[in-house]
Scaffold this active site. Structure first.
Site, mmCIF file in Angstrom:
data_model
loop_
_atom_site.group_PDB
_atom_site.id
_atom_site.type_symbol
_atom_site.label_atom_id
_atom_site.label_comp_id
_atom_site.label_asym_id
_atom_site.label_seq_id
_atom_site.Cartn_x
_atom_site.Cartn_y
_atom_site.Cartn_z
ATOM 1 N N ASN A 238 -42.336 10.537 -14.210
ATOM 2 C CA ASN A 238 -40.988 11.021 -14.502
ATOM 3 C C ASN A 238 -40.071 9.830 -14.735
ATOM 4 O O ASN A 238 -40.490 8.687 -14.620
ATOM 5 C CB ASN A 238 -40.489 11.942 -13.375
ATOM 6 C CG ASN A 238 -40.408 11.219 -12.052
ATOM 7 O OD1 ASN A 238 -39.680 10.244 -11.912
ATOM 8 N ND2 ASN A 238 -41.170 11.684 -11.066
ATOM 9 N N ALA A 302 -37.263 9.246 -3.355
ATOM 10 C CA ALA A 302 -38.283 9.244 -4.415
ATOM 11 C C ALA A 302 -38.297 10.548 -5.204
ATOM 12 O O ALA A 302 -38.083 11.630 -4.656
ATOM 13 C CB ALA A 302 -39.662 9.006 -3.798
ATOM 14 N N ASP A 306 -44.238 16.893 -8.551
ATOM 15 C CA ASP A 306 -44.559 18.135 -7.856
ATOM 16 C C ASP A 306 -46.027 18.517 -8.015
ATOM 17 O O ASP A 306 -46.588 19.190 -7.163
ATOM 18 C CB ASP A 306 -43.666 19.265 -8.387
ATOM 19 C CG ASP A 306 -42.219 19.087 -7.935
ATOM 20 O OD1 ASP A 306 -42.022 18.648 -6.787
ATOM 21 O OD2 ASP A 306 -41.301 19.359 -8.731
ATOM 22 N N LYS A 316 -62.212 8.254 -19.859
ATOM 23 C CA LYS A 316 -61.093 8.636 -20.715
ATOM 24 C C LYS A 316 -61.392 9.959 -21.426
ATOM 25 O O LYS A 316 -62.495 10.143 -21.956
ATOM 26 C CB LYS A 316 -60.864 7.527 -21.750
ATOM 27 C CG LYS A 316 -59.642 7.739 -22.588
ATOM 28 C CD LYS A 316 -59.511 6.644 -23.641
ATOM 29 C CE LYS A 316 -58.505 7.074 -24.684
ATOM 30 N NZ LYS A 316 -58.551 6.261 -25.875
ATOM 31 N N PRO A 334 -48.397 17.489 -1.936
ATOM 32 C CA PRO A 334 -47.753 17.756 -0.655
ATOM 33 C C PRO A 334 -46.259 17.474 -0.770
ATOM 34 O O PRO A 334 -45.852 16.554 -1.483
ATOM 35 C CB PRO A 334 -48.415 16.742 0.292
ATOM 36 C CG PRO A 334 -48.990 15.685 -0.589
ATOM 37 C CD PRO A 334 -49.326 16.366 -1.888
ATOM 38 N N ASP A 335 -45.445 18.292 -0.096
ATOM 39 C CA ASP A 335 -44.009 18.014 -0.060
ATOM 40 C C ASP A 335 -43.776 17.063 1.116
ATOM 41 O O ASP A 335 -43.884 17.448 2.282
ATOM 42 C CB ASP A 335 -43.208 19.306 0.100
ATOM 43 C CG ASP A 335 -41.722 19.044 -0.101
ATOM 44 O OD1 ASP A 335 -41.207 18.069 0.483
ATOM 45 O OD2 ASP A 335 -41.099 19.803 -0.859
ATOM 46 N N ILE A 336 -43.503 15.817 0.803
ATOM 47 C CA ILE A 336 -43.443 14.772 1.840
ATOM 48 C C ILE A 336 -42.251 15.019 2.762
ATOM 49 O O ILE A 336 -42.365 14.925 3.988
ATOM 50 C CB ILE A 336 -43.365 13.373 1.188
ATOM 51 C CG1 ILE A 336 -44.539 13.185 0.224
ATOM 52 C CG2 ILE A 336 -43.371 12.277 2.241
ATOM 53 C CD1 ILE A 336 -44.419 11.991 -0.694
ATOM 54 N N LYS A 367 -31.999 23.965 -0.757
ATOM 55 C CA LYS A 367 -33.070 22.978 -0.563
ATOM 56 C C LYS A 367 -33.009 22.383 0.840
ATOM 57 O O LYS A 367 -34.036 22.128 1.467
ATOM 58 C CB LYS A 367 -32.925 21.875 -1.623
ATOM 59 C CG LYS A 367 -34.196 21.150 -1.941
ATOM 60 C CD LYS A 367 -34.076 20.297 -3.195
ATOM 61 C CE LYS A 367 -34.451 21.049 -4.455
ATOM 62 N NZ LYS A 367 -34.458 20.207 -5.653
HETATM 63 N N1 CTP Z 1 -39.843 15.552 -2.241
HETATM 64 C C1 CTP Z 1 -40.918 15.186 -1.471
HETATM 65 N N2 CTP Z 1 -42.176 15.553 -1.858
HETATM 66 C C2 CTP Z 1 -42.379 16.286 -2.964
HETATM 67 C C3 CTP Z 1 -41.264 16.680 -3.758
HETATM 68 C C4 CTP Z 1 -40.022 16.286 -3.369
HETATM 69 O O1 CTP Z 1 -40.735 14.510 -0.464
HETATM 70 N N3 CTP Z 1 -43.607 16.621 -3.297
HETATM 71 C C5 CTP Z 1 -38.511 15.184 -1.760
HETATM 72 C C6 CTP Z 1 -37.750 14.230 -2.651
HETATM 73 O O2 CTP Z 1 -37.981 12.882 -2.288
HETATM 74 C C7 CTP Z 1 -36.317 14.634 -2.404
HETATM 75 C C8 CTP Z 1 -36.412 16.109 -2.130
HETATM 76 O O3 CTP Z 1 -37.754 16.354 -1.730
HETATM 77 O O4 CTP Z 1 -35.796 14.023 -1.236
HETATM 78 C C9 CTP Z 1 -36.064 17.012 -3.262
HETATM 79 O O5 CTP Z 1 -36.734 16.632 -4.433
HETATM 80 P P1 CTP Z 1 -36.548 17.494 -5.753
HETATM 81 O O6 CTP Z 1 -37.419 16.933 -6.809
HETATM 82 O O7 CTP Z 1 -35.085 17.692 -6.034
HETATM 83 O O8 CTP Z 1 -37.060 18.902 -5.245
HETATM 84 P P2 CTP Z 1 -38.360 19.709 -5.489
HETATM 85 O O9 CTP Z 1 -39.146 19.763 -4.233
HETATM 86 O O10 CTP Z 1 -39.056 19.215 -6.696
HETATM 87 O O11 CTP Z 1 -37.743 21.158 -5.707
HETATM 88 P P3 CTP Z 1 -37.441 21.965 -7.070
HETATM 89 O O12 CTP Z 1 -38.641 21.796 -7.910
HETATM 90 O O13 CTP Z 1 -37.225 23.347 -6.559
HETATM 91 O O14 CTP Z 1 -36.185 21.355 -7.606
#
Ligand code: CTP
Length: 429
Positions: A238, A302, A306, A316, A334-336, A367
């Site tokens: 990204n 960060a 996702d 490749k 994983p959502d950290i 959120k």
């Molecule tokens: N974050 C995280 N791990 C992930 C995704 C996001 O720790 N896999 C954390 C980011 O570092 C940030 C917060 O979650 O502090 C929100 O990130 P954001 O990209 O805005 O949210 P998303 O979880 O992607 O939610 P959405 O797709 O619904 O906007």
């Protein structure tokens, strides 16, 4: 730096000539410098050059009996205030990491009881090689300050990180290291508290600590994007530049915090006093965050990907010829932040960021609740915020929403650091 004693180990790389400039700068700052030249280094600069510039004897061999009689290698390694390795080649870093002591330089490095600062210089591929990454991580873990090399065109014709940092930047790191050792040699501005994660230097003097609100606090910051591999040559990424997260890490360190910065792939210099852990993928970032705990606060800046590709090709991906694109199945990362919120070691202050393109504040409020964060710093990323220099943010807490005017990212960082200091710092009521 007045009166400080530097032991300078000059390794064998083309950047050795820049050690000459470093000697000049160290002496100009009022410190003395004694040089040790490796056999490789002697192919690039001569002992005579270093002796003339330093006005001190230059040491080259462990087996120089005359030197040993005048000054033993143990003594040489310990009579300095700081040992500086410049340039630190891939080979020298590897031997340091392995604890090899087969020449004067490595013997001194093993024998010293003083802080060691290494300024690497090597080819970009050598710097990025897994072996060098391991060695640098090991050295940092052992307490050695390994500077990040500069990025740019190299003597070998390639481009990337690996160039010796500018002598002025090395000088700044030396001054900072010395300032931590002795308040009397401190520069006027207090320097940040060193990291125990990289554990490089002794704790900040209590005199300095007394003036810094976040002294003694450990704060974890994540920054930058993550890269999720598709095959050996492609990845999903990204637009995050890492600037906001790096600025926050710098601002927290400037307030005395011990900062662990878990950084995705970005080409930004490590802020002074910050312990940086480089990662590529979301899963690596999650592991690095877990390894850096416990912390008094975490600021998750960060832009974590996702999704990652379910089956990363070992080879490749090739076009099939029938025009059909490869079927790329994605799985969620994983959502950290949310994981940290549920962790028994959850930092007392957990701050997330929210990158939104519309309905910024309502999404951020949702959120905050969904991820279990204490604060959410919401920003509108519909413009050029990702990669840009300025940011307009809203701070969403349990008490409500505070909207800040558009500010340079550095100012967002200092304001946020002040707010964090008010919440968890020494000045807290
Ligand atoms: N974050 C995280 N791990 C992930 C995704 C996001 O720790 N896999 C954390 C980011 O570092 C940030 C917060 O979650 O502090 C929100 O990130 P954001 O990209 O805005 O949210 P998303 O979880 O992607 O939610 P959405 O797709 O619904 O906007």
């Amino acid at each position: 730096m007045q009166g400080a004693r530097i032991l300078l180990i000059v390794g064998g790389g083309i950047a050795a000539y820049k050690a000459c400039e470093l000697i000049r700068l160290i002496r100009k700052a009022g410190a003395t410098v004694r040089c040790v030249l490796t056999a490789g280094g002697a192919h690039f600069v001569t002992p005579m050059t270093l002796a003339a510039l330093s006005e001190q004897p230059v040491h080259t061999s462990l087996w120089d009996l005359k030197d040993e009689a005048e000054m033993g290698h143990i003594q040489l390694s310990r009579q300095a205030d700081l040992v500086v390795v410049c340039p630190a080649t891939a080979d020298l870093l590897a031997r340091m990491a392995a604890g090899i002591a087969d020449d004067l330089a490595t013997t001194l490095l093993l024998a010293t009881d003083k802080p060691v600062l290494a300024a690497p210089a090597m080819n970009v591929r050598m710097w990025r090689h897994a072996a060098t990454r391991r060695n640098v991580a090991a050295l940092r873990g052992d307490g050695v300050t390994v500077l990040e090399p500069d990025e740019g065109a190299m003597a070998c014709g390639e481009y990337g990180p690996g160039r010796l940092p500018q002598p002025e930047a090395i000088m700044a790191a030396i001054a900072e290291a010395l300032a931590r050792l002795s308040p009397s040699t401190s520069p006027p501005t207090p320097s940040p508290t060193p990291s125990e994660v990289e554990g490089r230097l002794p704790p900040a003097p209590s005199e300095v600590e007394g003036r810094l609100p976040l002294a003694g606090r450990h704060i974890l910051v994540t920054a930058g994007p993550t890269h999720e591999p598709i095959d050996p040559v492609r990845y999903i990424a990204n637009r995050s530049s890492g600037r906001q997260g790096f600025a926050i890490a710098a601002a927290l360190a400037a307030l005395g915090a011990r900062v662990s910065l878990v950084a995705g792939p970005v080409a930004l210099p490590t802020p002074p006093g910050v312990a940086r852990i480089d990662v590529e993928t979301a899963r690596e970032m999650a592991a690095a965050v877990a390894a850096a705990l416990p912390a008094d606060a975490a600021v998750m800046v960060a832009a974590v990907a996702d999704w990652r590709v379910a089956d990363v090709g070992e080879r490749k991906l090739k076009k099939t010829g029938d025009g059909a694109p490869p079927p790329l199945a994605l799985v969620e990362n994983p959502d950290i932040l949310a994981g940290l919120a549920r962790d028994p070691r959850r930092p007392p202050l957990l701050i997330g960021f929210a990158a939104e393109t519309h309905d910024v504040v309502p999404h951020a409020i949702a959120k905050r609740a969904r991820k279990g964060a204490d604060w959410i710093v919401a920003n509108d990323v519909s413009g050029d915020v990702m990669g840009g220099a300025a940011n307009t943010v809203h701070i969403v807490t349990a008490d409500g929403v505070e909207s800040w005017e558009e500010l340079p990212k550095e100012q967002v960082a200092t304001r946020l650091a002040d707010r964090i200091a008010a919440a968890i710092g020494r000045t807290r009521a």
